[in-house]
Scaffold this active site. Structure first.
Site, PDB file in Angstrom:
ATOM      1  N   ASN A  11      35.179  40.148  39.542  1.00 25.91           N
ATOM      2  CA  ASN A  11      34.385  41.089  40.334  1.00 25.91           C
ATOM      3  C   ASN A  11      35.353  41.804  41.280  1.00 25.91           C
ATOM      4  O   ASN A  11      35.787  41.227  42.269  1.00 25.91           O
ATOM      5  CB  ASN A  11      33.320  40.304  41.118  1.00 25.91           C
ATOM      6  CG  ASN A  11      32.549  41.184  42.080  1.00 25.91           C
ATOM      7  OD1 ASN A  11      32.658  42.409  42.052  1.00 25.91           O
ATOM      8  ND2 ASN A  11      31.754  40.556  42.949  1.00 25.91           N
ATOM      9  N   TRP A  12      35.674  43.035  40.935  1.00 27.11           N
ATOM     10  CA  TRP A  12      36.661  43.766  41.750  1.00 27.11           C
ATOM     11  C   TRP A  12      36.063  44.298  43.056  1.00 27.11           C
ATOM     12  O   TRP A  12      36.778  44.787  43.912  1.00 27.11           O
ATOM     13  CB  TRP A  12      37.240  44.939  40.930  1.00 27.11           C
ATOM     14  CG  TRP A  12      38.304  44.511  39.956  1.00 27.11           C
ATOM     15  CD1 TRP A  12      38.525  43.250  39.464  1.00 27.11           C
ATOM     16  CD2 TRP A  12      39.295  45.356  39.352  1.00 27.11           C
ATOM     17  NE1 TRP A  12      39.582  43.256  38.597  1.00 27.11           N
ATOM     18  CE2 TRP A  12      40.077  44.534  38.503  1.00 27.11           C
ATOM     19  CE3 TRP A  12      39.595  46.716  39.436  1.00 27.11           C
ATOM     20  CZ2 TRP A  12      41.146  45.042  37.752  1.00 27.11           C
ATOM     21  CZ3 TRP A  12      40.652  47.216  38.684  1.00 27.11           C
ATOM     22  CH2 TRP A  12      41.417  46.389  37.864  1.00 27.11           C
ATOM     23  N   LYS A  13      34.738  44.246  43.173  1.00 28.31           N
ATOM     24  CA  LYS A  13      34.063  44.792  44.367  1.00 28.31           C
ATOM     25  C   LYS A  13      34.528  46.237  44.589  1.00 28.31           C
ATOM     26  O   LYS A  13      34.795  46.930  43.615  1.00 28.31           O
ATOM     27  CB  LYS A  13      34.305  43.890  45.581  1.00 28.31           C
ATOM     28  CG  LYS A  13      33.979  42.426  45.245  1.00 28.31           C
ATOM     29  CD  LYS A  13      33.948  41.512  46.433  1.00 28.31           C
ATOM     30  CE  LYS A  13      33.603  40.097  45.958  1.00 28.31           C
ATOM     31  NZ  LYS A  13      33.447  39.156  47.053  1.00 28.31           N
ATOM     32  N   HIS A  95      24.255  40.130  43.790  1.00 28.07           N
ATOM     33  CA  HIS A  95      25.379  39.531  44.518  1.00 28.07           C
ATOM     34  C   HIS A  95      24.989  39.399  45.994  1.00 28.07           C
ATOM     35  O   HIS A  95      24.300  40.256  46.538  1.00 28.07           O
ATOM     36  CB  HIS A  95      26.633  40.403  44.366  1.00 28.07           C
ATOM     37  CG  HIS A  95      27.865  39.730  44.877  1.00 28.07           C
ATOM     38  ND1 HIS A  95      28.154  39.657  46.224  1.00 28.07           N
ATOM     39  CD2 HIS A  95      28.857  39.070  44.234  1.00 28.07           C
ATOM     40  CE1 HIS A  95      29.286  38.972  46.374  1.00 28.07           C
ATOM     41  NE2 HIS A  95      29.728  38.618  45.187  1.00 28.07           N
ATOM     42  N   GLU A  97      26.541  39.944  48.608  1.00 27.43           N
ATOM     43  CA  GLU A  97      26.926  41.081  49.455  1.00 27.43           C
ATOM     44  C   GLU A  97      25.874  42.185  49.371  1.00 27.43           C
ATOM     45  O   GLU A  97      25.639  42.912  50.339  1.00 27.43           O
ATOM     46  CB  GLU A  97      28.319  41.590  49.041  1.00 27.43           C
ATOM     47  CG  GLU A  97      29.395  40.648  49.558  1.00 27.43           C
ATOM     48  CD  GLU A  97      30.697  40.677  48.773  1.00 27.43           C
ATOM     49  OE1 GLU A  97      30.916  41.615  47.986  1.00 27.43           O
ATOM     50  OE2 GLU A  97      31.499  39.744  48.956  1.00 27.43           O
ATOM     51  N   GLU A 165      26.947  31.120  43.597  1.00 27.47           N
ATOM     52  CA  GLU A 165      27.981  31.459  44.576  1.00 27.47           C
ATOM     53  C   GLU A 165      27.505  31.092  45.985  1.00 27.47           C
ATOM     54  O   GLU A 165      26.727  31.834  46.589  1.00 27.47           O
ATOM     55  CB  GLU A 165      28.259  32.966  44.543  1.00 27.47           C
ATOM     56  CG  GLU A 165      28.752  33.470  43.210  1.00 27.47           C
ATOM     57  CD  GLU A 165      29.534  34.770  43.366  1.00 27.47           C
ATOM     58  OE1 GLU A 165      30.701  34.795  42.984  1.00 27.47           O
ATOM     59  OE2 GLU A 165      28.979  35.750  43.893  1.00 27.47           O
ATOM     60  N   GLY A 171      35.228  34.619  49.489  1.00 27.62           N
ATOM     61  CA  GLY A 171      36.295  35.264  50.252  1.00 27.62           C
ATOM     62  C   GLY A 171      36.798  34.456  51.426  1.00 27.62           C
ATOM     63  O   GLY A 171      37.569  34.951  52.246  1.00 27.62           O
ATOM     64  N   SER A 211      35.794  31.768  46.105  1.00 29.44           N
ATOM     65  CA  SER A 211      37.174  31.279  46.306  1.00 29.44           C
ATOM     66  C   SER A 211      37.719  30.520  45.100  1.00 29.44           C
ATOM     67  O   SER A 211      38.488  29.569  45.259  1.00 29.44           O
ATOM     68  CB  SER A 211      37.274  30.431  47.578  1.00 29.44           C
ATOM     69  OG  SER A 211      36.965  31.227  48.713  1.00 29.44           O
TER      70      SER A 211
HETATM   71  P1  PGA Z   1      35.911  35.477  45.916  1.00 24.97           P
HETATM   72  O1  PGA Z   1      34.568  36.300  45.572  1.00 24.97           O
HETATM   73  O2  PGA Z   1      36.422  34.913  44.610  1.00 24.97           O
HETATM   74  O3  PGA Z   1      36.840  36.474  46.509  1.00 24.97           O
HETATM   75  O4  PGA Z   1      35.524  34.390  46.862  1.00 24.97           O
HETATM   76  C1  PGA Z   1      33.675  35.859  44.595  1.00 24.97           C
HETATM   77  C2  PGA Z   1      32.521  36.824  44.490  1.00 24.97           C
HETATM   78  O5  PGA Z   1      32.085  37.378  45.504  1.00 24.97           O
HETATM   79  O6  PGA Z   1      31.998  37.052  43.385  1.00 24.97           O
END
Ligand code: PGA
Length: 248
Positions: A11-13, A95, A97, A165, A171, A211
């Site tokens: 997931n490059w966001k 997600h 976010e 998640e 993150g 992470s």
């Molecule tokens: P991360 O993000 O691996 O940077 O913790 C995972 C995600 O949000 O899908």
């Protein structure tokens, strides 16, 4: 053991200009990757060019969100049909976010998932608890509620992937203990089997996210009912992501 094929999903966001496409070319993924499927979800602006480059690399490309309608007056939004039209095969939905920053509800995630399926996309539906919920020992309630309300009835082992998640692990460099991951993944598997029956419930892949990195991917990926990972930060660099794919 199950015959579920692992998935390494990146997931490059909101990261990546055109020059970042070279990271994909630098991925050392055996062709075709027999034991681990690879999916990269770049920003929408890169889907087309990434999909073109990935056709010979056994790498699938996905979006990070879609609107629930297939077209219409929704300024700034992208439909599932558009993602498919541009070469995507997958889409991440719900997600944390997006749930947090845009107030996306389970009902919206469910509608988006239906729309993804209509467009022929595989939905990667994200669920997970906040730190407050974990500390209050509400993790399974939260995850169970999100799973029930975000996933439509027409799920199959082919059209649905779940990503567990924990929000506090995203993150942050923190991860749950291996036992905590197993507890939640076993719970998700049991809920899937209860709702969809043995065949479908045992075929849906359940990814861990938060992470995941080269150092922990092998041990997390080897846990029961963990069918791979949804990887944010560590998917941006080919060297790290290749190691995660190899570990899974
Ligand atoms: P991360 O993000 O691996 O940077 O913790 C995972 C995600 O949000 O899908």
């Amino acid at each position: 053991m199950s015959s579920r094929r692992k998935i390494a999903a990146g997931n490059w966001k909101m990261n990546g200009l055109r020059q970042a496409l070279s990271e994909v070319e630098a991925l050392h993924v055996s062709n075709p990757a027999p034991e681990c499927e690879v999916v990269i979800c770049p920003p929408a602006t890169l889907i087309r060019s990434m999909a073109k480059r990935c056709t010979e690399m056994a790498i699938n490309v996905g979006g990070q969100d879609c609107h629930e309608d297939s077209s219409g007056a929704h300024t700034g939004d992208i439909s599932a049909e558009m993602l498919a039209d541009t070469g995507a095969t997958h889409v991440i939905l719900g997600h944390s976010e997006r749930r947090e920053a845009y107030g996306e509800s389970d009902a919206q995630v469910r509608a988006k998932t239906k729309s993804a399926w209509t467009a022929g996309l595989i939905a990667i539906v994200c669920i997970g608890e906040s730190l407050t919920h974990r500390e209050a020992k509400n993790t399974l309630d939260i995850v169970g509620g999100q799973l029930a309300a975000s996933v439509p009835d027409a799920a199959t082992g082919e059209n649905l992937v779940i990503a567990y998640e924990p929000i506090w692990a995203i993150g942050s460099g923190l991860t749950p203990t291996l036992d905590e991951i197993v507890e939640v993944h076993n719970f998700i598997r049991a809920r899937l089997v209860r709702r969809f029956g043995d065949a479908i419930g045992k075929a849906v892949r359940v990814l861990y996210g938060g992470s995941m990195k080269p150092e922990n991917a092998a041990e997390i990926g080897a846990l029961p009912n963990v069918d791979g990972g949804l990887v944010g930060g560590a998917s941006l660099k080919a060297a790290d992501f290749s190691k995660i794919v190899a570990a899974l």
